[in-house]
Design a protein around this motif. Structure first.
Motif, PDB file in Angstrom:
ATOM      1  N   ASP A  91     -32.494   8.562  30.086  1.00 24.07           N
ATOM      2  CA  ASP A  91     -31.176   9.334  29.874  1.00 24.07           C
ATOM      3  C   ASP A  91     -31.478  10.765  30.498  1.00 24.07           C
ATOM      4  N   SER A 144     -23.922  12.691  31.487  1.00 22.08           N
ATOM      5  CA  SER A 144     -22.710  12.989  30.746  1.00 22.08           C
ATOM      6  C   SER A 144     -21.991  14.412  31.357  1.00 22.08           C
ATOM      7  N   ALA A 178     -22.209   9.427  28.185  1.00 22.64           N
ATOM      8  CA  ALA A 178     -23.658   9.075  28.278  1.00 22.64           C
ATOM      9  C   ALA A 178     -23.919   8.039  26.905  1.00 22.64           C
ATOM     10  N   SER A 179     -23.060   8.178  26.051  1.00 21.03           N
ATOM     11  CA  SER A 179     -23.591   7.204  24.783  1.00 21.03           C
ATOM     12  C   SER A 179     -22.994   5.924  25.287  1.00 21.03           C
ATOM     13  N   HIS A 221     -19.875  16.183  30.182  1.00 18.59           N
ATOM     14  CA  HIS A 221     -19.786  17.662  29.324  1.00 18.59           C
ATOM     15  C   HIS A 221     -20.768  18.451  29.270  1.00 18.59           C
ATOM     16  N   LYS A 222     -21.933  18.025  30.044  1.00 22.69           N
ATOM     17  CA  LYS A 222     -23.143  18.917  29.775  1.00 22.69           C
ATOM     18  C   LYS A 222     -23.260  19.561  31.295  1.00 22.69           C
ATOM     19  N   HIS A 256     -32.322  10.487  22.248  1.00 22.83           N
ATOM     20  CA  HIS A 256     -30.796  11.064  21.613  1.00 22.83           C
ATOM     21  C   HIS A 256     -30.468   9.943  20.847  1.00 22.83           C
TER      22      HIS A 256
HETATM   23  N1  PMP Z   1     -27.987  11.796  25.822  1.00 27.93           N
HETATM   24  C1  PMP Z   1     -28.225  13.304  25.381  1.00 27.93           C
HETATM   25  C2  PMP Z   1     -29.630  13.818  25.774  1.00 27.93           C
HETATM   26  C3  PMP Z   1     -27.202  13.846  24.856  1.00 27.93           C
HETATM   27  O1  PMP Z   1     -27.492  15.243  24.630  1.00 27.93           O
HETATM   28  C4  PMP Z   1     -26.117  13.485  24.814  1.00 27.93           C
HETATM   29  C5  PMP Z   1     -24.748  14.163  24.150  1.00 27.93           C
HETATM   30  N2  PMP Z   1     -25.360  15.232  22.850  1.00 27.93           N
HETATM   31  C6  PMP Z   1     -25.744  12.099  25.061  1.00 27.93           C
HETATM   32  C7  PMP Z   1     -26.720  11.153  25.226  1.00 27.93           C
HETATM   33  C8  PMP Z   1     -24.418  11.479  24.586  1.00 27.93           C
HETATM   34  O2  PMP Z   1     -23.605  12.006  25.718  1.00 27.93           O
HETATM   35  P1  PMP Z   1     -21.998  11.816  25.381  1.00 27.93           P
HETATM   36  O3  PMP Z   1     -21.617  12.977  24.579  1.00 27.93           O
HETATM   37  O4  PMP Z   1     -21.409  11.801  26.848  1.00 27.93           O
HETATM   38  O5  PMP Z   1     -21.745  10.565  24.909  1.00 27.93           O
END
Ligand code: PMP
Length: 400
Positions: A187, A210, A72-73, A212-213, A111
């Motif tokens: 997001d 993302s 997601a980043s 991994h969530k 985030h």
């Molecule tokens: N947005 C939110 C709300 C998140 O909690 C996170 C991960 N902590 C991210 C974006 C980034 O996701 P990623 O670890 O897949 O880059």
């Protein structure tokens, strides 16, 4: 040290779902480059197309609207940087800034992958407009409406906050954005698998998720781009993802994400109410057994699994370490800030004092938690808080 870890940090990351693990193992030998025309390549592409359809289904999108990313980043960066990308930076499209718009509206509780990107965009000449939130963590819609100008290029507001769990009214925010002809991104990382996401109903142009969530591995994510919404690739190179994101596709990550999306859709109906009951039990138990606590964020529009709570006169890091010694894993604010001693920017935006923000713990529940986990936490936490407070001169002075 305890044998069993009671993991209550699912908003930081989730373990891989056993069925996702099984899917990864079953597909371990799918090595073909999905761009290749030969049989191994075609087999890989078939699997990727299945995963794309499954992720699309989770958010009610069309499969062609899904772009696989490394998380997601990256998805968030891709959308925000479109505002300042330019033909000079390798994009053939007219970026939004070239079209005379350079303001991006976002919120103070996003985030870091949004907040830091906004700082970068500012250096590039873009104009971030960062909205504060109400003390319950919600966007004030009147303030939001007033912040839109004829220069607003994009609005990016998260669907649910990862630290406090508060859910924003993205449908309403998007409706307002669209009335002004402004592009809308959300997001939805923290929302995915916990509440319904329907991009058609929300009307957003862009949405990030993302893996991994939602019980898939790290390093895989998606960006939803609505058909017809403007877009500029962030990573240039090969023609993968219809030229929208270069790089040989991550076969295993994508297949895992597809399975995780399928499971999220299947399990959410039963899992979310189950987690809500456990979370409510934890919250009510803490409030009943520990004095001088305050719950952070709106408790109506909140993810079913999240509880953020401040303990007056007790440092969050100390609570975390004592809980860890009892085999309980939680977080102080955001895991992303575990290497920083700064209080959470989200809690500060809610108006908490730095002291109270420092004394906050996030419990975020997930599929492996049971009622006995909650009973265990409710047994261990009160004496820990009492012990920490006994050592706090400030707390004891305030009680005199
Ligand atoms: N947005 C939110 C709300 C998140 O909690 C996170 C991960 N902590 C991210 C974006 C980034 O996701 P990623 O670890 O897949 O880059």
């Amino acid at each position: 040290m305890n044998e069993k870890i009671i993991y209550l940090d699912y908003n930081a990351t989730t373990p891989i779902h056993p069925e996702v693990k099984k899917t990864i193992v079953e597909n371990f030998d799918i090595f073909g480059n999905p761009s290749s025309l030969h049989t191994p390549g075609r087999i890989a592409m078939e699997k990727i197309n299945e995963a794309r359809a499954s992720v699309a289904k989770l958010i009610n999108a069309d499969p062609e609207e899904i772009i696989f990313t490394a998380g997601a980043s990256e998805s968030n960066n891709t959308v925000l940087k479109y505002v300042v990308c330019s033909p000079q930076s390798g994009c053939n499209e007219t970026c939004i800034a070239c079209a005379g718009k350079d303001e991006i509206i976002t919120s103070a509780i996003e985030h870091p992958s949004i907040i830091s990107t906004m700082d970068f965009i500012k250096q590039q000449g873009g104009k971030p407009v960062v909205l504060g939130v109400k003390s319950n963590g919600k966007i004030d819609l009147d303030v939001f409406k007033k912040s839109i100008t004829h220069k607003t290029a994009l609005i990016s507001i998260m669907m649910a906050n990862n630290e406090i769990g508060v859910i924003e009214n993205i449908k309403k925010i998007t409706e307002i954005a669209k009335k002004h002809g402004v592009l809308m991104h959300t997001d939805a990382v923290a929302a995915a698998g916990r509440i319904k996401i329907d991009v058609k109903e929300l009307g957003v142009d862009y949405l990030s998720l993302s893996g991994h969530k939602i019980y898939a591995p790290k390093g895989i994510g998606i960006l939803y781009v609505k058909k017809g919404s403007p877009y500029c690739a962030f990573i240039h190179g090969g023609h993968q993802e219809a030229g929208r994101r270069a790089g040989t596709l991550n076969n295993l990550g994508i297949v895992a994400m597809g399975k995780a999306a399928e499971l999220a859709l299947r399990e959410m109906g039963a899992e979310s109410p189950r987690l809500k009951l456990l979370r409510d039990k934890l919250r009510d138990g803490i409030v009943k057994s520990i004095p001088d606590v305050s719950i952070n964020g709106d408790q109506e529009d909140i993810l079913p699994n999240t509880l953020n709570i401040s303990f007056m006169g007790a440092e969050g890091e100390t609570i975390l370490l004592y809980l860890d010694m009892e085999g309980i894993a939680v977080s102080t604010g955001s895991a992303c800030s575990s290497d920083s001693l700064e209080p959470s920017h989200v809690l500060l935006a809610l108006g908490l004092t730095p002291e109270l923000a420092h004394g906050s713990i996030r419990f975020s529940l997930g599929r492996e938690n049971t009622e006995s986990d909650i009973d265990y936490v409710l047994q261990k936490l009160p004496p820990i808080i009492a012990k920490i407070r006994k050592m706090s001169t400030a707390y004891n002075r305030s009680k005199k």
